[in-house]
Enzyme design. Structure first.
Site, short mmCIF file in Angstrom:
data_model
loop_
_atom_site.label_atom_id
_atom_site.label_comp_id
_atom_site.label_asym_id
_atom_site.label_seq_id
_atom_site.Cartn_x
_atom_site.Cartn_y
_atom_site.Cartn_z
N HIS A 149 0.86 -1.18 0.00
CA HIS A 149 0.00 0.00 0.00
C HIS A 149 0.90 1.23 0.00
O HIS A 149 1.93 1.24 0.66
CB HIS A 149 -0.87 0.04 1.25
CG HIS A 149 -1.95 -1.00 1.24
ND1 HIS A 149 -3.11 -0.84 0.55
CD2 HIS A 149 -2.01 -2.21 1.83
CE1 HIS A 149 -3.86 -1.92 0.71
NE2 HIS A 149 -3.21 -2.77 1.48
N ALA A 197 12.62 -21.72 7.27
CA ALA A 197 11.31 -21.46 7.88
C ALA A 197 11.28 -20.08 8.52
O ALA A 197 12.25 -19.63 9.13
CB ALA A 197 11.05 -22.53 8.93
N ARG A 203 15.19 -9.31 -0.58
CA ARG A 203 16.14 -9.11 -1.68
C ARG A 203 16.30 -10.40 -2.45
O ARG A 203 16.01 -11.47 -1.93
CB ARG A 203 17.50 -8.72 -1.12
CG ARG A 203 17.45 -7.44 -0.36
CD ARG A 203 18.77 -6.69 -0.47
NE ARG A 203 18.66 -5.46 0.30
CZ ARG A 203 19.53 -5.05 1.19
NH1 ARG A 203 20.63 -5.74 1.39
NH2 ARG A 203 19.32 -3.93 1.84
#
Ligand SMILES: CC(C)(COP(=O)(O)OP(=O)(O)OC[C@H]1O[C@@H](n2cnc3c(N)ncnc32)[C@H](O)[C@@H]1OP(=O)(O)O)[C@@H](O)C(=O)NCCC(=O)NCCS
Length: 231
Positions: A149, A197, A203
């Protein structure tokens, strides 16, 4: 449990019954029940030449959709692409296990290659572009978010500001995402990479590398940075 020919025949008959107008739900529910439980039902994807979309999932696609052979969409999944200009593609033998959510926004594009497995609870919100190669394994509760957003105007609520994408997400072939991995916009995960995990990938990860952490950093490699011939 490998299904016998008798069980397969019953399921195929139930699916055929479901092609009669008005009986779609009954036929598909019947096939679902006859097929066994959870992963035992996987064979339904390859039974009729059409994808298996569980009657206990929500599926609405108004844009372009392409299915390879033997695609399986399990119970509780939501596939929602209400815009006519969106594109969705599933490669051969790709599987969405229970409770996955795929949402495609206006002009969004989500392409998933062949032999991919999305374990339960994975979320892909393609308000932007998401490309996934072949043989990609996503453990439960992974999330791909190819947008953010806009919040830059502090005088207006974030809700009223546009969504922006830096180019989306690319996950190349033979990648394994561990449990709960979050992949953010603008990222490319190279062929054969592994992501630990709980990692948040902000990046690019080069091919063949093992990365982990928040933000994800390379912690090792799979022994070679040259991907195998299968990728
Ligand atoms: C990423 C992973 C594959 C690496 O395994 P590994 O090569 O055996 O790595 P190691 O356990 O030797 O850990 C190497 C270092 O990375 C760190 N590390 C490993 N996994 C990490 C993770 N998920 N997040 C943060 N750091 C992690 C370790 O703490 C260790 O750090 P140290 O050298 O400072 O002690 C593994 O840790 C992992 O996360 N597996 C995912 C399991 C999973 O989600 N299964 C779902 C089944 S589909």
């Amino acid at each position: 449990v490998k299904p016998g020919a008798f069980r397969k025949g019953l399921c195929a008959a139930a699916i055929a019954l479901g092609r009669i107008p008005g009986l779609s739900r009954i036929g598909r529910e019947g096939a679902r029940l006859l097929a066994g439980s959870y992963k035992d039902r996987r064979f339904l994807g390859g039974l009729t030449g059409r994808p298996w979309i569980s009657p206990r999932s929500q599926y609405l696609v108004r844009g372009e959709v392409r299915f390879g052979h033997d695609v399986f969409i399990s119970d509780g999944c939501v596939v929602h692409a209400p815009e006519p200009d969106s594109v969705l593609a599933f490669g051969d033998r790709t599987t969405l296990w229970d409770g996955c959510l795929l949402q495609i926004g206006p002009g969004g594009r989500l392409a998933i290659g062949a032999d991919c497995h999305l374990q339960p609870g994975c979320v892909i919100t393609a308000f932007g572009r998401v490309e996934i190669g072949d043989q990609v394994q996503m453990a439960p509760r992974c999330a791909l978010y190819p947008y953010s957003h806009d919040w830059s105007d502090g005088t207006r609520p974030i809700r009223e500001q546009p969504i922006r994408s830096k180019g989306g997400i690319v996950i190349e072939s033979d990648v394994w995402l561990g449990y709960g991995v979050v992949v953010l916009d603008g990222v490319r995960i190279g062929k054969g990479a592994v992501v630990g995990a709980g990692s948040v990938v902000t990046r690019d990860i080069p091919p063949g590398r093992v990365a982990a952490g928040v933000p994800a950093r390379v912690i090792g490699s799979r022994g070679t940075t040259e991907p195998g011939p299968w990728t």
